[in-house]
Design a protein around this motif. Structure first.
Motif, PDB file in Angstrom:
ATOM      1  N   ASP A   1      -5.821  11.894   9.721  1.00  0.00           N
ATOM      2  CA  ASP A   1      -6.706  10.594   9.615  1.00  0.00           C
ATOM      3  C   ASP A   1      -8.162  10.679  10.318  1.00  0.00           C
ATOM      4  OD1 ASP A   1      -4.861   8.786  10.477  1.00  0.00           O
ATOM      5  OD2 ASP A   1      -4.134   8.953  12.355  1.00  0.00           O
TER       6      ASP A   1
ATOM      7  N   VAL B   1      -7.016  -2.357   8.047  1.00  0.00           N
ATOM      8  CA  VAL B   1      -8.104  -1.739   6.971  1.00  0.00           C
ATOM      9  C   VAL B   1      -7.887  -1.811   5.557  1.00  0.00           C
ATOM     10  CG1 VAL B   1      -9.963   0.496   6.565  1.00  0.00           C
ATOM     11  CG2 VAL B   1      -9.400  -0.287   8.689  1.00  0.00           C
TER      12      VAL B   1
ATOM     13  N   ASN C   1       8.783   5.624  17.423  1.00  0.00           N
ATOM     14  CA  ASN C   1       7.565   7.298  17.733  1.00  0.00           C
ATOM     15  C   ASN C   1       7.026   6.944  18.976  1.00  0.00           C
ATOM     16  OD1 ASN C   1       9.154   8.290  15.700  1.00  0.00           O
ATOM     17  ND2 ASN C   1       7.728   8.539  13.922  1.00  0.00           N
TER      18      ASN C   1
ATOM     19  N   SER D   1      -3.943   4.572   0.074  1.00  0.00           N
ATOM     20  CA  SER D   1      -2.350   4.326  -0.366  1.00  0.00           C
ATOM     21  C   SER D   1      -1.024   5.248  -1.544  1.00  0.00           C
ATOM     22  CB  SER D   1      -2.117   3.464  -1.399  1.00  0.00           C
ATOM     23  OG  SER D   1      -3.327   3.799  -2.844  1.00  0.00           O
ATOM     24  N   ASP D   2      -0.370   4.536  -1.362  1.00  0.00           N
ATOM     25  CA  ASP D   2       0.717   5.470  -1.717  1.00  0.00           C
ATOM     26  C   ASP D   2       0.302   6.192  -2.747  1.00  0.00           C
ATOM     27  OD1 ASP D   2       3.788   6.464  -1.792  1.00  0.00           O
ATOM     28  OD2 ASP D   2       3.705   4.920  -3.656  1.00  0.00           O
TER      29      ASP D   2
ATOM     30  N   ASP E   1      10.011   2.493  12.230  1.00  0.00           N
ATOM     31  CA  ASP E   1      10.095   4.138  12.921  1.00  0.00           C
ATOM     32  C   ASP E   1       8.777   4.665  13.886  1.00  0.00           C
ATOM     33  OD1 ASP E   1      10.796   6.882  11.539  1.00  0.00           O
ATOM     34  OD2 ASP E   1       9.408   6.827  10.760  1.00  0.00           O
ATOM     35  N   ARG E   2       8.170   4.089  13.079  1.00  0.00           N
ATOM     36  CA  ARG E   2       6.511   3.938  13.921  1.00  0.00           C
ATOM     37  C   ARG E   2       6.988   3.718  15.069  1.00  0.00           C
ATOM     38  NH1 ARG E   2       1.727   5.567  11.039  1.00  0.00           N
ATOM     39  NH2 ARG E   2       2.224   6.832   9.309  1.00  0.00           N
TER      40      ARG E   2
ATOM     41  N   LEU F   1       0.880  -1.471  -0.038  1.00  0.00           N
ATOM     42  CA  LEU F   1       0.401  -0.555  -0.242  1.00  0.00           C
ATOM     43  C   LEU F   1       0.732   0.908   0.046  1.00  0.00           C
ATOM     44  CD1 LEU F   1      -2.838  -0.121  -0.075  1.00  0.00           C
ATOM     45  CD2 LEU F   1      -3.744   0.194   2.812  1.00  0.00           C
ATOM     46  N   LEU F   2       2.052   1.714   0.857  1.00  0.00           N
ATOM     47  CA  LEU F   2       2.712   2.233   1.164  1.00  0.00           C
ATOM     48  C   LEU F   2       4.021   2.762   0.090  1.00  0.00           C
ATOM     49  CD1 LEU F   2       2.716   2.305   5.110  1.00  0.00           C
ATOM     50  CD2 LEU F   2       1.388   3.022   2.979  1.00  0.00           C
TER      51      LEU F   2
ATOM     52  N   PRO G   1       3.154  10.478  14.437  1.00  0.00           N
ATOM     53  CA  PRO G   1       2.993   9.428  13.908  1.00  0.00           C
ATOM     54  C   PRO G   1       3.064   7.317  14.294  1.00  0.00           C
ATOM     55  CG  PRO G   1       4.793  11.261  13.529  1.00  0.00           C
ATOM     56  CD  PRO G   1       3.071  11.117  14.549  1.00  0.00           C
TER      57      PRO G   1
ATOM     58  N   ASP H   1      -4.938   1.038  10.301  1.00  0.00           N
ATOM     59  CA  ASP H   1      -4.965   1.501   8.434  1.00  0.00           C
ATOM     60  C   ASP H   1      -4.409   0.361   7.860  1.00  0.00           C
ATOM     61  OD1 ASP H   1      -5.284   4.119   9.265  1.00  0.00           O
ATOM     62  OD2 ASP H   1      -3.101   4.809   8.809  1.00  0.00           O
TER      63      ASP H   1
ATOM     64  N   VAL I   1       9.374   1.150   8.072  1.00  0.00           N
ATOM     65  CA  VAL I   1       8.041   2.323   7.839  1.00  0.00           C
ATOM     66  C   VAL I   1       7.766   0.988   9.661  1.00  0.00           C
ATOM     67  CG1 VAL I   1       5.452   2.195   7.788  1.00  0.00           C
ATOM     68  CG2 VAL I   1       7.238   2.410   5.702  1.00  0.00           C
TER      69      VAL I   1
ATOM     70  N   LYS J   1      -1.710   3.817  15.295  1.00  0.00           N
ATOM     71  CA  LYS J   1      -2.808   4.055  13.980  1.00  0.00           C
ATOM     72  C   LYS J   1      -1.967   3.621  12.644  1.00  0.00           C
ATOM     73  CE  LYS J   1      -5.653   6.294  11.631  1.00  0.00           C
ATOM     74  NZ  LYS J   1      -6.380   5.680  10.947  1.00  0.00           N
ATOM     75  N   LEU J   2      -0.937   2.948  12.337  1.00  0.00           N
ATOM     76  CA  LEU J   2      -0.321   2.324  11.438  1.00  0.00           C
ATOM     77  C   LEU J   2      -1.025   0.916  11.650  1.00  0.00           C
ATOM     78  CD1 LEU J   2       2.173   2.312   9.192  1.00  0.00           C
ATOM     79  CD2 LEU J   2       3.767   0.725  11.019  1.00  0.00           C
TER      80      LEU J   2
ATOM     81  N   GLU K   1      -3.266   8.575  19.150  1.00  0.00           N
ATOM     82  CA  GLU K   1      -2.174   9.047  17.847  1.00  0.00           C
ATOM     83  C   GLU K   1      -3.160   9.628  17.161  1.00  0.00           C
ATOM     84  OE1 GLU K   1       0.664   5.359  18.219  1.00  0.00           O
ATOM     85  OE2 GLU K   1      -0.463   5.328  16.413  1.00  0.00           O
ATOM     86  N   THR K   2      -4.720   9.014  16.937  1.00  0.00           N
ATOM     87  CA  THR K   2      -5.465   9.368  15.472  1.00  0.00           C
ATOM     88  C   THR K   2      -5.973  11.381  15.873  1.00  0.00           C
ATOM     89  OG1 THR K   2      -6.179   7.818  15.228  1.00  0.00           O
ATOM     90  CG2 THR K   2      -7.767   9.874  14.084  1.00  0.00           C
TER      91      THR K   2
END
Lengths: 314, 547
Positions: free
Chosen positions: B264, A274, A97, B77-78, A93-94, A82-83, A263, A271, A90, A267-268, A257-258
């Protein structure tokens, strides 16, 4: 001690394997698929199917799971579908945080909650005790999104003291407080009642115990009695509660977080679930689970250090 | 003056076409600003010319410099121009990417990467003249081949193009060709008088890209010709842009930089705007925006749009297969109350046909009977359909903006007519997910549709027999014929008549109840200037006047 450690780590590994399988299976039953997420609702079914095929979504679960495990343990966590970014980068990193926010929140929550819990116990049955207990219970009942919005409206929008969207702070202590204090408070409200109650209960029990009475009767000053005899015994259950909450703090920060647009990893995970970003979901859930287990293990060890009876029993 | 120009002037002189609709129509047919001005003076014996594509200043002389902070909901998405399909992705792409033409105020089309466009007389061939001397952000020159490649990619079923359905039945693979050194010709599958809207940003994906563009590389930065260059993209957090010093319009942009911050959800954006941390939100839903209307430091720009909710009823099976049941539902709704209750008046009442009030082809008042709440009539229709005990129906839809509240209002309004609604509200990813998706299969559902430039764009995918997103499964040959004729017709009087005929059929058949057309809202700090209440504001003309 070593046997205890080996046993615990082995159990944790089994649990992690089960968790990873569960995540894979859950992702299968979630509505939608990754191709649909990427292409959106207006792409044709053929386009979605072709993309899913390209991404390997339709291959048998055991095959995909096996590949994923092989990659994960060798440090190749794959690329987020997706990213378009490496999963490892990712997720770590998250996670970093979230750890920063979680650690700050714990440092804020634990002393205040334990302090007030003990204070309530020392004033057992009096007005201060009632006040602390009732406010703790009331705050548990307030969800984070309610307290969070109230705090933002008051301190960010009206007074302008804190930012509405909290960023990862720099090393500057002033910036750390500025960015993290507000998001920590709703978490404190949730945990305060819980931790304070444990601390209060433990202290009340210790205060009524024979050894405390003995200590008082043999003429020790009140301060010494409390520090040396009461707290040392009363805080044991509290420590295990706190360690369990640390896992929640890092993994369960979705709402905060939302709200504060921070970040973090909570939340990651949401997402990724989903959007059917399976690799990110797996990695994020697993690192959170590992963190959870490590903090539990640390708590158990700490428990042993503080309580020689447990140490000998194991 | 050509025949077509003469026709337009006659229509205005006869009072059948307003000045605004005249300018819009002339812009679609590719008449230049100066010739529109000449024609207008022919209509009125003087008067000012068209406003042209000059930058609106929103009061005062624009100041240069500054960084604009924009908020948007995080892309799913990206983002890449070829695949974008949500608000966050669109915003991320549109700051750096550009289209051939741009819908300005009143949806009047303005030249961007195309300088001129012209249809054949039928109009199934459109020739666009491409602006020369435009540089990509990497410094190389944009060519006609890039434009051809862009559209080839978008209509190729083998790509991940999210615009495939937008071009369905209009433009197919191989339909785009290079003509001479600076022109592109679109050979359409059928005549389409409003084709330029399909290559404007009403088709989000029609951003002109280099011929060698690889899907998924946009966020690496430096792709596009637009006023701002994407410098850094931080996954799920935001993006930074800087002014494009080589922009083809040397006067623009005014801003030095743009910071795009992803959120969000909308409520945190509202709070961040109130706290002054965000300057601009280009898509502010009414739900939750009430605080912004009262904030003295924030302007809310409201413009009519063709965004709407379709309450579709499947005509081929289930309780709504009988037309009278669909009509009963339409007559059970109190549209004024919905507009007031859900938007405090910031929406236009709908009449169950797809010609939004802002479309030039919208039927004049009284031409199509307005559906108003009439419980007695609704009951009568149900009893005619031998359902005098009323019906129990499940309404499937999504948790999105005001839709759950709409369901509540609907249930209340429909009950006295004997229609008992049982809500089934799903998360959007479930309503639109799966294969086949619930939104295309349930007998009774509510779908959110974004704004489009012209009626055909709204109608083709959702209401024609072969429409890919025809959730009501409605097929009316006469309606299809009228829409095809409308798309092929250039005569304004005939266009108007065809639209009225089509609207009457749809209003009578009610494949979808269309209770309202939503106003678009944008919120900006008072420091943001150059922004106006137009369908598609461009950040290139924004400037900052910070106190």
């Amino acid at each position: 001690m070593r046997r205890f450690l080996v046993k615990r780590v082995a159990l944790a590994l089994v649990a992690l394997v089960l968790v990873s399988m569960l995540v894979f299976a859950t992702a299968e039953v979630l509505p939608g698929n990754v191709g649909r997420t990427i292409l959106g609702r207006f792409a044709t079914s053929e386009q979605v199917q072709r993309l899913n095929e390209k991404l390997g979504v339709y291959r048998p679960i055991p095959v995909r799971y096996g590949e994923w495990v092989a990659g994960f343990v060798t440090g190749d966590w794959g690329e987020s579908q997706l990213l378009g970014r490496p999963v490892r980068e990712v997720v770590l990193d998250r996670l970093g945080n979230s750890l920063i926010l979680g650690a700050f929140a714990i440092l804020l929550i634990v002393p205040i909650s334990i302090g007030l819990g003990v204070l309530a116990a020392l004033h057992y049955g009096k007005i201060l005790d009632r006040a602390i207990s009732v406010s703790g219970l009331s705050l548990i009942a307030l969800p984070e999104f309610v307290t969070g919005v109230m705090l933002i409206v008051l301190f960010s929008v009206k007074l302008g003291w804190f930012p509405v969207s909290s960023q990862v702070p720099t090393a500057n202590p002033f910036d750390i407080v500025r960015q993290l204090l507000l998001p920590s408070i709703p978490l404190m409200f949730v945990l305060f009642g819980y931790v304070a109650r444990m601390a209060r209960a433990g202290t009340v029990e210790a205060l009524q115990s024979n050894y405390t009475r003995t200590a008082v009767l043999k003429g020790l000053p009140r301060r010494t009695v409390i520090w040396r005899h009461v707290l040392r015994n009363s805080l044991l259950p509290t420590i295990s509660v706190v360690s369990v909450q640390f896992g929640y703090l890092v993994g369960g920060l979705v709402v905060v977080e939302t709200l504060f647009n921070y970040p973090g990893i909570g939340k990651l995970v949401l997402d990724a679930a989903v959007g059917h970003d399976l690799l990110v979901l797996e990695a994020a859930v697993l690192v959170t689970a590992i963190l959870f287990m490590v903090s539990n293990l640390v708590a158990d060890l700490l428990y042993g250090v503080l309580n020689p009876r447990v140490r000998l029993a194991r | 003056m050509g025949d077509y120009e003469y026709h337009l002037v006659e229509e205005v002189r006869a009072g059948r076409l307003t000045r605004r609709d005249f300018i819009r129509r002339a812009s679609v047919m590719g008449l230049s600003v100066s010739s529109i001005g000449v024609l207008l003076s022919a209509c009125q014996g003087g008067g000012s010319g068209g406003e042209g594509s000059g930058a609106p200043t929103g009061g005062g002389k624009p100041k240069r410099g500054g960084t604009l902070r924009i908020a948007r909901v995080v892309p799913g998405s990206d983002p890449d121009p070829v695949t974008i399909n949500d608000s966050g992705g669109v915003q991320t792409v549109q700051l750096a990417g550009e289209y051939l033409v741009h819908p300005g105020a009143d949806n009047v089309l303005e030249p961007r990467l195309a300088t001129k466009w012209e249809p054949s007389s039928t109009p199934d061939e459109w020739t666009f003249t491409i602006r020369q001397g435009v540089k990509w952000h990497d410094g190389s020159m944009m060519t006609v081949d890039d434009v051809v490649a862009t559209f080839d990619r978008l209509v190729d079923p083998k790509t991940e193009s999210a615009a495939l359905s937008a071009f369905e039945g209009v433009l197919s693979k191989g339909g785009v060709e290079k003509v001479g050194k600076d022109q592109v010709r679109f050979n359409l599958d059928r005549p389409y008088a409003d084709f330029p809207y399909l290559v404007s940003n009403y088709t989000f994906n029609a951003v002109i890209l280099p011929a060698n563009h690889e899907v998924g590389t946009f966020t690496e930065g430096g792709v596009g010709t637009g006023p701002f260059i994407l410098k850094e993209y931080k996954t799920q957090q935001g993006a930074s842009y800087v002014r494009n010093p080589d922009y083809w319009n040397p006067k623009l942009p005014y801003l030095d930089a743009i910071e795009l911050v992803y959120f969000d959800d909308t409520p945190p954006i509202v709070l961040a705007m109130q706290a002054g941390e965000i300057d601009y939100n280009a898509e502010q839903p009414f739900a939750g925006a009430q605080a912004l209307f009262e904030d003295p430091d924030i302007n809310v720009y409201v413009n009519q749009s063709s965004a709407y909710r379709a309450i579709h009823m499947r005509v081929d099976e289930g309780p709504f297969a009988d037309k009278r049941v669909r009509q009963a539902l339409a007559l059970s709704l109190d549209r004024e109350a919905l507009v007031e209750g859900l938007f405090q008046g910031r929406a236009e009442v709908g009449n169950d046909h797809a010609f939004a009030p802002i479309f030039p082809t919208a039927p004049p008042e009284g031409a199509v009977t307005q559906h108003v709440q009439d419980h007695a009539m609704a009951k009568q229709l149900l009893s005619d359909a031998e359902l005098s005990d009323g019906i129990d129906v499940e309404l499937t839809t999504q948790q999105f903006l005001e839709i759950p509240q709409l369901v509540t209002f609907m249930s209340e309004q429909a009950r006295p007519a004997g229609i008992r609604i049982k809500p089934n509200i799903l998360p959007p990813e479930e309503y639109y997910g799966g294969d086949p998706s619930p939104w295309l299969t349930v007998p009774f559902g509510i779908t959110d549709w974004a704004a489009r430039g012209v009626a055909s764009q709204t109608i083709a995918p959702a209401y024609l027999c072969d429409g890919v997103w025809n959730s009501a499964h409605w097929c009316n040959k006469e309606y299809d014929r009228l829409i095809a004729a409308l798309d092929a017709e250039l005569d304004e009087q005939k266009r108007g008549k065809l639209a009225v005929q089509a609207a009457r059929i749809q209003n009578e058949e009610v494949p979808s109840a269309i209770p309202y057309w939503i106003n678009e809202m944008r919120a900006a700090s008072k420091a943001v200037r150059g922004l106006e209440a137009v369908p598609r504001p461009e950040e290139a003309v924004f400037w900052l006047d910070r106190p």
